[in-house]
Structure formats: structure tokens, C-alpha cells
Design a protein around this motif. Structure first.
Motif, PDB file in Angstrom:
ATOM      1  N   LEU A 245      73.675  19.761  92.785  1.00  0.00           N
ATOM      2  CA  LEU A 245      72.817  18.842  93.523  1.00  0.00           C
ATOM      3  C   LEU A 245      73.609  18.211  94.657  1.00  0.00           C
ATOM      4  N   ARG A 246      72.941  18.031  95.802  1.00  0.00           N
ATOM      5  CA  ARG A 246      73.585  17.406  96.958  1.00  0.00           C
ATOM      6  C   ARG A 246      72.760  16.199  97.363  1.00  0.00           C
ATOM      7  N   MET A 247      73.416  15.101  97.572  1.00  0.00           N
ATOM      8  CA  MET A 247      72.720  13.844  97.824  1.00  0.00           C
ATOM      9  C   MET A 247      73.271  13.193  99.078  1.00  0.00           C
ATOM     10  N   ASN A 248      72.412  12.983 100.081  1.00  0.00           N
ATOM     11  CA  ASN A 248      72.799  12.246 101.275  1.00  0.00           C
ATOM     12  C   ASN A 248      72.588  10.759 101.022  1.00  0.00           C
ATOM     13  N   VAL A 249      73.665   9.987 101.142  1.00  0.00           N
ATOM     14  CA  VAL A 249      73.631   8.563 100.806  1.00  0.00           C
ATOM     15  C   VAL A 249      73.806   7.741 102.085  1.00  0.00           C
ATOM     16  N   ARG A 250      72.760   7.041 102.468  1.00  0.00           N
ATOM     17  CA  ARG A 250      72.816   6.136 103.617  1.00  0.00           C
ATOM     18  C   ARG A 250      72.827   4.686 103.141  1.00  0.00           C
ATOM     19  N   MET A 316      61.488  31.663 100.653  1.00  0.00           N
ATOM     20  CA  MET A 316      60.969  31.228 101.944  1.00  0.00           C
ATOM     21  C   MET A 316      62.022  30.475 102.759  1.00  0.00           C
ATOM     22  N   LEU A 317      62.950  29.812 102.082  1.00  0.00           N
ATOM     23  CA  LEU A 317      64.033  29.111 102.780  1.00  0.00           C
ATOM     24  C   LEU A 317      65.189  30.044 103.124  1.00  0.00           C
ATOM     25  N   LEU A 357      68.252  22.291  96.781  1.00  0.00           N
ATOM     26  CA  LEU A 357      68.165  23.332  97.811  1.00  0.00           C
ATOM     27  C   LEU A 357      68.673  22.898  99.183  1.00  0.00           C
ATOM     28  N   ARG A 358      68.817  21.612  99.408  1.00  0.00           N
ATOM     29  CA  ARG A 358      69.272  21.194 100.739  1.00  0.00           C
ATOM     30  C   ARG A 358      70.683  21.693 101.027  1.00  0.00           C
ATOM     31  N   GLN A 359      70.919  22.016 102.292  1.00  0.00           N
ATOM     32  CA  GLN A 359      72.217  22.475 102.796  1.00  0.00           C
ATOM     33  C   GLN A 359      72.644  23.825 102.208  1.00  0.00           C
ATOM     34  N   ARG A 360      71.699  24.592 101.698  1.00  0.00           N
ATOM     35  CA  ARG A 360      72.046  25.925 101.187  1.00  0.00           C
ATOM     36  C   ARG A 360      71.668  27.039 102.157  1.00  0.00           C
ATOM     37  N   HIS A 361      70.709  26.777 103.039  1.00  0.00           N
ATOM     38  CA  HIS A 361      70.341  27.790 104.033  1.00  0.00           C
ATOM     39  C   HIS A 361      71.452  27.928 105.067  1.00  0.00           C
TER      40      HIS A 361
END
Length: 392
Positions: A245-250, A316-317, A357-361
Motif C-alpha cells: 500500500l502507498r499513502m500520500n500524506v499531506r 485498464m490501468l 494501485l497508485r504509482q504502479r502504472h
């Protein structure tokens, strides 16, 4: 001039008030005072239930501790956004784990093997003589130092034993983190060989250490959590792919939430023990929920529709890595178990898909394979043309 160089004036010697002040307030007075306090501080991690906002980050961390098969969590964001605080708070919501007391790091379940007496003779004898070979202890947060060497991480020859003519393997950080939490702050700054060793051990659940004629296999079933600040450098795609899992933390954008963060941090710093006690009941309830979710996870499955939607998203991604759907499906099962359900549905996929799935494409890989297809097509066309010329 230090106070140790001051002359020894007594009250009767007529020393000035200034000299008495310097003598009484300096290092000599501190060193001569009775040692009533050893200076050892109690450790009170900030409660997980007291965190403000950052809902997605807390969900990602919770899913990872419910189901370590997800493959860990990577927190990406600037400094001061609560990444390390959140990770360090996890130990308070996790149930105790069973830890071996044997040098072979053996648990009672391991002794059910037919060859246990040969593999673990000392521990086998203790266990069957009625002695305890394990105990339960709270989950620890094992933090990996940035300057750790490969031998520190995986283990190596015990230098003290080697100096006495006895060769023995020493367990490393990975083995000591088994069944606990391994946290790597600034993971993007780790040297490549250390990062690769950690990620391989986390994926396999065990690792082998070979030093000359000696070899040892160690368990490494830990929850892996990394954090990084993208301002300080990027993470290699190979390492990024290993995190489930990838988590963008702002930083929090809501005014009221930022004010509440300030108030809670202020209260915590003024009296950590009182603040932790204030959240003790909520933390205990949360710990029970995590335990129940872990038990339910063993019976939780995926619906056919969830599988179809998940695989459809990956295709699709245009994501190549098969770790994408594995992490997504395991996270969906953990999400359902946390909700008290034994069937993960499309809604669970919808909730965890961005995390997994984020940052895998990779545009580079898509362009690369397209160019290869064009080249292959050109080769076939030329082959057909030459074949026709020969037949003519």
C-alpha cells in the motif's frame, strides 16, 4: 574559567557574593548532589486513537497490521505531517505476541514437526520436560537505523565468540523484528543491498544467512512500514513495487483539525502519562477489534464480482506487476474483516484500490512494450517479404 578552577573560599574567608553564587550554582554543586534520579524516561507513545484526521493513512496502517500479507505500507509526504507519530502509535493497538525463549527461536507449534528433535534438540528437550519455551510480550516497534550495515540487518558472525575461537551466527535486526513492526524512516535513503535484503525477507517470511560453512534460516514475519520525504530523493521502482500500500500524506487542510492537533500535542507534551491514560479505554477497545479482525481474516474470502472488478482495474490501468492485485485483494479481505464480515465485496475493492494501485502504472514500460511490438511486427513483415521474394 570554569567553576572547578575557583579558589576554595569559605564563609570566614570573606569571599564575595559573586564567587559564592558561581561556586554554588556551577558543575561542582551538580556533581556533588545526591544521585536520586537516574535520568531514565518512561516511554509513552502517542495513542493511535488520539490521531486527528489523516483517515486514509490510519486505514492503510490498520489494514497492514490486521493482514501482514498485504506487504507493508509506504507513507510518502513532507516533514511534520505525523507519519512517524502514527507508526509509533501502532504498538498500542496490537495484541501481545508469543516470543521464543530458546536460542533456536522456536515456538511450541514448531515442535510438532517429526524432525523437531533433530532440528531443535535443546528446545525440544526443555519443552518435553515441562519447561516453558516461550512467553507473550507487547508488540515492539523496531526502527532501522539509516547507517545499518547488511550484517546488522540480516545477521553475521558473532565477533566476540569468533575472538574466542568459537564460530557462531548472530541474529540480525530482521530476525529480532519477527512478529513485530519494522519501521524504516527515510527508506529512499537506504543503500540498495540493505533495502533489497529487507524487502526479500518481508515478502518470503524468512531468510537465509550464509557465512562461510555456516548457514541459518530465520523467520521474518513482521509488518513492514516505510516512510519518505520525496523532496529528499526518489525511491527505486523495484523497491516501490514491493510495498503493498502507498499513502500520500499531506498536512491537514481543515482549520479545526489543525487547531485540535495543536491542543492534543500540547496536552501530550505537558503530561504524556496522563494523556495516554485519557485514551486508555479507547485504545483497549481498538486492540480488541484488531484481535477479532485477525481471527475473522482466516475465514474471509473474496466474492467473484470483487475479483472481476479488481483484475479489470489492473488491466485498464496497464499495470504489469502481479503484486498489484495481490496487495489489493489482501487489503480488501482485511477491510472486510475489520468491518466484521467474512466476504469481501466490490465495495471493499473500491475502498482499497487507490491505496494498492497508485504509482504502479509506468508510462516508460508501456511505451517500451509498444515499441517492442512495433519492432516485432516490422521483423515479421520483412520476413514475409523476403520469403515471397525467394519463392518467386
Amino acid at each position: 574559567m570554569t567553576d572547578l578552577a575557583l579558589p576554595e573560599f569559605g564563609a570566614e574567608s570573606g569571599d564575595s557574593a559573586l564567587l559564592r553564587l558561581l561556586r554554588d550554582a556551577g558543575a561542582r554543586r551538580v556533581l556533588s548532589a545526591p544521585d536520586t534520579d537516574q535520568g531514565i524516561a518512561d516511554h509513552y507513545p502517542f495513542p493511535f486513537t488520539a490521531l486527528v484526521g489523516q483517515y486514509e493513512m490510519r486505514v492503510a496502517l490498520l489494514l497492514a497490521v490486521i493482514n501482514p500479507q498485504i506487504g507493508g505500507v509506504l507513507l510518502i509526504g513532507p516533514r511534520g505531517t505525523g507519519k512517524t507519530t502514527a507508526v509509533r502509535s501502532l504498538s498500542g493497538i496490537l495484541p501481545d505476541v508469543e516470543v521464543s525463549d530458546c536460542e533456536e527461536d522456536v515456538l511450541p507449534a514448531d515442535l510438532a514437526r517429526e524432525d523437531a528433535a533433530l532440528l531443535y534438540p535443546d528446545c525440544y528437550e526443555k519443552y518435553h520436560s515441562g519447561q516453558e519455551i516461550s512467553h507473550f510480550e507487547p508488540v515492539r516497534l523496531v526502527e532501522l537505523p539509516l547507517n545499518a550495515r547488511l550484517d546488522d540487518v540480516v545477521g553475521g558472525v558473532n565477533e566476540r565468540a569468533a575472538a574466542q575461537g568459537r564460530m557462531r551466527l548472530e541474529r540480525g535486526i530482521l530476525s529480532r523484528a519477527d512478529r513485530h513492526i519494522l519501521y524504516i524512516d527515510e527508506v529512499n535513503l537506504l543503500v540498495d543491498d540493505v533495502a533489497d535484503a529487507i524487502l526479500d525477507a518481508a515478502a518470503q517470511g524468512s531468510f537465509i544467512v550464509r557465512r562461510g560453512a555456516m548457514a541459518g534460516t530465520y523467520r521474518s514475519r513482521f509488518v513492514l512500514i516505510g516512510s519518505m520525504n520525496p523532496e529528499e530523493g526518489r525511491l527505486r521502482p523495484q523497491i516501490l513495487d514491493r510495498f503493498g500500500l502507498r499513502m500520500n500524506v499531506r498536512g491537514l487542510l481543515n482549520y479545526d483539525e489543525r487547531v485540535e492537533v495543536y491542543r492534543r500535542v500540547q496536552n501530550y507534551r505537558q503530561n504524556p502519562s496522563a494523556f495516554v491514560r485519557q485514551w486508555e479505554l479507547a485504545t483497549a477497545e481498538f486492540r480488541d477489534e484488531v484481535m477479532l479482525a485477525r481471527e475473522l481474516l482466516t475465514r474471509t474470502t473474496l466474492s467473484d464480482d470483487a475479483v472481476k472488478v479488481g483484475i479489470g482495474l489492473v488491466q485498464m490501468l496497464e499495470i504489469d506487476s502481479h503484486r498489484a492485485e495481490y496487495a489489493m485483494f489482501e487489503a480488501a479481505r482485511a477491510h472486510a474483516a475489520a468491518d466484521g464480515r467474512d466476504l469481501a465485496t466490490v465495495e471493499d475493492i473500491r475502498m482499497v484500490a487507490p491505496l494498492a494501485l497508485r504509482q504502479r502504472h509506468s508510462d516508460y514500460m508501456v511505451d517500451y512494450f509498444e515499441s517492442q511490438q512495433q519492432e516485432d511486427q516490422r521483423i515479421r513483415e520483412l520476413t514475409d517479404t523476403l520469403t515471397k521474394q525467394i519463392k518467386a
